[in-house]
Design a protein around this motif. Structure first.
Motif, mmCIF file in Angstrom:
data_model
loop_
_atom_site.group_PDB
_atom_site.id
_atom_site.type_symbol
_atom_site.label_atom_id
_atom_site.label_comp_id
_atom_site.label_asym_id
_atom_site.label_seq_id
_atom_site.Cartn_x
_atom_site.Cartn_y
_atom_site.Cartn_z
ATOM 1 N N ALA A 56 0.837 -1.199 0.000
ATOM 2 C CA ALA A 56 0.000 0.000 0.000
ATOM 3 C C ALA A 56 0.872 1.250 0.000
ATOM 4 C CB ALA A 56 -0.913 -0.013 1.220
ATOM 5 N N SER A 58 0.579 4.009 1.397
ATOM 6 C CA SER A 58 0.742 4.644 2.710
ATOM 7 C C SER A 58 1.918 4.082 3.504
ATOM 8 C CB SER A 58 -0.548 4.500 3.531
ATOM 9 O OG SER A 58 -0.967 3.151 3.574
ATOM 10 N N LEU A 59 2.460 2.958 3.064
ATOM 11 C CA LEU A 59 3.583 2.332 3.766
ATOM 12 C C LEU A 59 4.943 2.731 3.200
ATOM 13 C CD1 LEU A 59 2.162 -1.297 4.076
ATOM 14 C CD2 LEU A 59 2.737 0.180 6.008
ATOM 15 N N SER A 86 -4.176 -0.631 -2.838
ATOM 16 C CA SER A 86 -4.182 -2.064 -2.514
ATOM 17 C C SER A 86 -5.064 -2.872 -3.460
ATOM 18 C CB SER A 86 -4.637 -2.270 -1.069
ATOM 19 O OG SER A 86 -3.755 -1.629 -0.181
ATOM 20 N N ALA A 105 -3.616 -2.417 2.486
ATOM 21 C CA ALA A 105 -4.147 -1.467 3.468
ATOM 22 C C ALA A 105 -5.598 -1.779 3.794
ATOM 23 C CB ALA A 105 -4.028 -0.039 2.935
ATOM 24 N N ASN A 130 -4.486 1.709 11.069
ATOM 25 C CA ASN A 130 -4.315 3.121 10.756
ATOM 26 C C ASN A 130 -5.615 3.864 11.036
ATOM 27 O OD1 ASN A 130 -3.040 5.463 9.803
ATOM 28 N ND2 ASN A 130 -2.208 4.421 7.993
ATOM 29 N N TYR A 212 -4.716 8.844 5.156
ATOM 30 C CA TYR A 212 -4.479 8.205 6.448
ATOM 31 C C TYR A 212 -3.727 9.167 7.371
ATOM 32 C CZ TYR A 212 -5.695 3.852 4.083
ATOM 33 O OH TYR A 212 -6.346 2.871 3.374
ATOM 34 N N TYR A 238 -3.986 -3.683 8.051
ATOM 35 C CA TYR A 238 -2.989 -3.990 7.012
ATOM 36 C C TYR A 238 -2.537 -5.452 7.132
ATOM 37 C CZ TYR A 238 -2.278 1.051 6.121
ATOM 38 O OH TYR A 238 -2.434 2.375 5.790
ATOM 39 N N PHE A 273 1.544 4.470 12.714
ATOM 40 C CA PHE A 273 0.809 3.220 12.624
ATOM 41 C C PHE A 273 0.634 2.588 14.007
ATOM 42 C CE2 PHE A 273 2.717 3.552 8.397
ATOM 43 C CZ PHE A 273 1.651 3.215 7.576
#
Length: 280
Positions: A56, A58-59, A86, A105, A130, A212, A238, A273
């Motif tokens: 994802a 966001s990671l 994702s 995610a 998250n 997020y 996640y 996270f």
């Protein structure tokens, strides 16, 4: 004559004895060869491998930092990344994309892979949680509650494509539960992932956007408008798994295990996270 025959017989017996001894020595040497430790990536003496990680968007920052530390400890492994929504990443796996580790995610893309037999259910691990937030460009304070999205000052709302971006799905679900979606939908501009949503807001091309909490933490050009009530949408979880057809499952599992180390968990915690505990 007899002596010649006896001498020849001794030579034959001696040869047979030497052959048996050589076989015995060879067998002993084979039995003493150490087994490969499957809990670790191959040693530097073995062929280097590239491990493909689909994760994802966001990671991105946290996972790349983790990867740098992993590669420093295991120089025979090179990590390659494919970051995105994702849902899109899951679809790529369904279409046969070569992936060694998938980190989603949301649970839905992973559940689809399990249903299709691409990922085994017992291989799935919950890694992180998250929170969803609504953001505005720095200097703007038009939104204090979700209903403020109806204000004329909010002309463009950035949101991840709900069909492929979990953050967009969570945002749509929230607005539907608030009875706002039909009125807000006309203001929506859709993005391929949360990174693009953040860029729209930071540049001022969107007056607000859903991302997020972890995305906002690394931004200096966007500000928090409000944190969305988690009861208004599905849990943001996640899951991660090594697909059944991974080319380098041993190295991928090692990276997944590496992410559980206390000092590595801190990287994700500092990014905002909530780090899930490993299943017993």
């Amino acid at each position: 004559m007899w002596r010649q025959f006896n001498f020849g017989r001794k030579l034959i017996l001696t040869g047979l004895l030497l052959g048996a001894m050589l076989l015995l020595i060879s067998a002993c040497a084979s039995s003493q060869t150490p087994l490969t430790d499957t809990s670790k990536p191959p040693s530097g003496a073995e062929k280097k491998v590239e491990v493909m990680v689909s994760a994802a968007a966001s990671l991105k920052s946290s996972l790349e930092e983790t990867g740098r530390r992993f590669e420093a400890e295991f120089p025979n492994v090179t990590l390659r990344y494919n970051f995105g929504g994702s849902g899109s990443l899951g679809q790529q796996l369904e279409q046969g994309a070569p992936v060694d580790l998938f980190v989603s995610a949301a649970t839905e893309p992973m559940d689809r892979l399990v249903e299709k037999g691409i990922v085994q259910s017992d291989a799935v691990q919950l890694m992180f949680r998250n929170a969803l937030v609504l953001i505005e460009p720095v200097g703007k304070q038009n939104v204090k509650q979700l209903s403020d999205l109806l204000k004329p000052e909010v002309r463009v709302l950035a949101i991840g494509q709900p069909d492929t971006v979990p953050a967009g799905e969570y945002a749509k679900e929230t607005l539907q539960n608030e009875g706002l979606w039909e009125d807000v939908e006309s203001k929506a501009v859709y993005a391929k992932d949360v990174t693009q949503v953040l860029a729209y807001v930071e540049s001022g091309n969107a007056d607000a956007g859903f991302v997020y909490k972890t995305d906002l933490k690394s931004s200096a050009k966007a500000t928090l408008a409000l944190e969305v009530d988690p009861d208004k949408h599905q849990p943001i979880e996640y899951p991660a798994a090594v697909p059944g057809n991974a080319k380098h499952p041993q190295e991928a599992e090692a990276f997944l295990k590496f992410m559980r180390k206390p000092e590595i968990r801190d990287i994700f915690a500092e990014a905002g996270f909530e780090v899930a505990e490993a299943s017993p």
